[in-house]
Design a protein around this motif. Sequence first.
Motif, PDB file in Angstrom:
ATOM      1  N   SER A  63      35.558 -33.732  59.549  1.00  0.00           N
ATOM      2  CA  SER A  63      34.161 -33.954  59.165  1.00  0.00           C
ATOM      3  C   SER A  63      33.764 -35.375  59.527  1.00  0.00           C
ATOM      4  CB  SER A  63      33.972 -33.736  57.651  1.00  0.00           C
ATOM      5  OG  SER A  63      34.247 -32.403  57.294  1.00  0.00           O
ATOM      6  N   SER A  91      24.090 -33.423  63.422  1.00  0.00           N
ATOM      7  CA  SER A  91      23.389 -32.328  62.764  1.00  0.00           C
ATOM      8  C   SER A  91      24.278 -31.567  61.795  1.00  0.00           C
ATOM      9  CB  SER A  91      22.857 -31.351  63.822  1.00  0.00           C
ATOM     10  OG  SER A  91      22.180 -30.269  63.234  1.00  0.00           O
ATOM     11  N   TYR A  92      23.655 -31.077  60.720  1.00  0.00           N
ATOM     12  CA  TYR A  92      24.330 -30.143  59.839  1.00  0.00           C
ATOM     13  C   TYR A  92      24.257 -28.750  60.447  1.00  0.00           C
ATOM     14  CZ  TYR A  92      24.604 -33.678  56.184  1.00  0.00           C
ATOM     15  OH  TYR A  92      24.916 -34.805  55.470  1.00  0.00           O
ATOM     16  N   GLN A  93      25.181 -27.909  60.069  1.00  0.00           N
ATOM     17  CA  GLN A  93      25.200 -26.549  60.592  1.00  0.00           C
ATOM     18  C   GLN A  93      23.965 -25.798  60.112  1.00  0.00           C
ATOM     19  OE1 GLN A  93      28.741 -24.425  59.590  1.00  0.00           O
ATOM     20  NE2 GLN A  93      28.174 -22.573  60.709  1.00  0.00           N
ATOM     21  N   LYS A  98      20.863 -24.114  53.107  1.00  0.00           N
ATOM     22  CA  LYS A  98      21.502 -25.413  52.944  1.00  0.00           C
ATOM     23  C   LYS A  98      20.986 -26.481  53.904  1.00  0.00           C
ATOM     24  CE  LYS A  98      25.827 -23.460  51.154  1.00  0.00           C
ATOM     25  NZ  LYS A  98      27.290 -23.355  51.337  1.00  0.00           N
ATOM     26  N   SER A  99      20.383 -26.048  54.995  1.00  0.00           N
ATOM     27  CA  SER A  99      19.907 -27.033  55.963  1.00  0.00           C
ATOM     28  C   SER A  99      18.483 -26.703  56.390  1.00  0.00           C
ATOM     29  CB  SER A  99      20.828 -27.087  57.184  1.00  0.00           C
ATOM     30  OG  SER A  99      20.729 -25.886  57.936  1.00  0.00           O
ATOM     31  N   ASN A 116      20.364 -31.987  55.813  1.00  0.00           N
ATOM     32  CA  ASN A 116      20.817 -31.398  54.562  1.00  0.00           C
ATOM     33  C   ASN A 116      19.599 -31.183  53.662  1.00  0.00           C
ATOM     34  OD1 ASN A 116      21.770 -31.300  51.723  1.00  0.00           O
ATOM     35  ND2 ASN A 116      23.781 -31.601  52.660  1.00  0.00           N
ATOM     36  N   LYS A 553      22.974 -37.079  58.791  1.00  0.00           N
ATOM     37  CA  LYS A 553      24.373 -37.467  59.005  1.00  0.00           C
ATOM     38  C   LYS A 553      24.487 -38.917  59.439  1.00  0.00           C
ATOM     39  CE  LYS A 553      27.319 -33.524  59.734  1.00  0.00           C
ATOM     40  NZ  LYS A 553      28.384 -32.991  60.596  1.00  0.00           N
TER      41      LYS A 553
END
Length: 583
Positions: A63, A91-93, A98-99, A116, A553
Amino acid sequence: MLGEIIEIKENIVIVKCQNINTYNNIMNNYVLLRDTKNIIGEIISIQGENIYINLLGEIKDNSFIFGITTKPSFKSNVQLVSENNIPFILSYQSDERKSLYLGKSAIYENISIHINLNRFFNSHFAILGGTGSGKSFGFARIVQNIFNTKNYIPYKASLFIFDTYGEYHNAFLKVEDNPHIAFKSYTTRLDSNEEILKIPPFLLGVDDLAILLNATTPNQLQVLEKALRLVKIFSRSDEEIIKIKNDIIARSVLDILLSGRPSVQIRDQIFSILAFYKTKDLNLDTILYQPGYNRALKHCLIVDADGKIREMELLTDFFSKYLLEEKEEITETNVFYTLNDLENAIDFALISEGILKSEKIYDDNNLLKVRIHSLINSEAKIYFEYENYISLENYINTLLTKNNQKAQIINFNINYIDDRLAKIIVKILAKMLFDVLKNLKPRASLPFHIILEEAHRYVQNDNDINLLGYNIFERIAKEGRKYGILLGLISQRPSELSETTLSQVNNFLIFKTAHPKDIEYIYKLIPFLTEEIKKRLQIIQPGYCYCFGPAFKVPTIVKLEKPNPTPESNNVNISNTWFIANN
């Protein structure tokens, strides 16, 4: 390998690259410094063969973690991060719950940026930038992205948007393509077919009245407190309250009778009280019984040729009979009354407080009466007219309900009132929302987001903190997160915003900013802002923004897509407006 590390100072690593000319433009690209730890940095400057890298974070347990615990060693292997691995850093998934999709990376054009969602919306956020930089478009796009979901519906979202220019109505109509989502709008335009924004006056507390009537002194607060107690009593007509009404009237009249003022003034003040505040026992036509004859109370107030009221003793004895030895406190709150009732209560409070003993204090407090009278006789009165009693909780529920279903976006178009009244309404509604969530059980089970367009008009260093002990926006900024009430500040003049409020903001989207004072203010406020970014804020293109905060992030530049439909915030088209064909 990009090159060898030749210097490490503070958070900057300098790498010497002898074959720098073989690379395409690598400014702002990410690099990996691999040794015992895998550290990620960003190229922020290139001077000759030297590449300056700002350290951003580390890779741990597969991570990316923003922030540095140790510096890289000089033997670290330095290489550009391949574009395939960039989403891992930026980027978040993608996940509907959640995103949130924000836009595209400005550096890596094919990379989508997902933030996020929880970390963005469970904190206060700010969207800052100059006129025409893309703030309104950016915010509209974010909201549209929230509701552009397939598998999940943000049914319990509650966005209260204070729309200073009436821009957003058009931008959010399409969210109702989903039958489970509702967009509700209120307007301040009196000749509109839309629902007029109205605030029940009987829900206003002392602090709200102080804001509404621009109170500035503790003496004025004292008058407003008494006026609120009086209006809640005198608006009732049930028998159990008559004795308390009589006591209040009798005490006020006795204060005037024994004040030592000129008789004419005493007579006029008693007439003023009994003209508005009366009961079946105490009024101007009440009969006073004496041996041999009876007289109406108003006739006992006649001033004779010597300038005296001859029935002073009779009047004093009469009113003294209505004083209660032990007066029951009235704590009734669920009482309907109007602004006119409140004006009369303020008038009575001014007299009954004995304020006339001091002309200076009276003049100071009489401003309250003048201001509420002006409000009642202006068009603005309609915004405080309500036909029936409603509790605060039910009032907020009506704001959140459209056609018997939950509304997710509530837009208040405050374009048609002056700045002062707009500020009053925004503050009062914000406090109402705060008060409802503060008492909600379980806590934070229905989050509210208050979005303020042109926030610098409302979120200022006002006198509220000195008079009331708090500023509602500063209070929400400091306490709101635990109750689930969050602020979204959209502003072109961040330097005019309350510093206390802005200091509590966690997430920032900063568009092009030209004013040096605003740039310097932002630079001092946000720790992630480098000198390089500070310079680029003046030249960044419209629609692009720098993003900082726990929802991202890493600090990054994002290009937001144009909203569809767009807000009505475009500049006037002079070439199309001015010219016609010369036939």
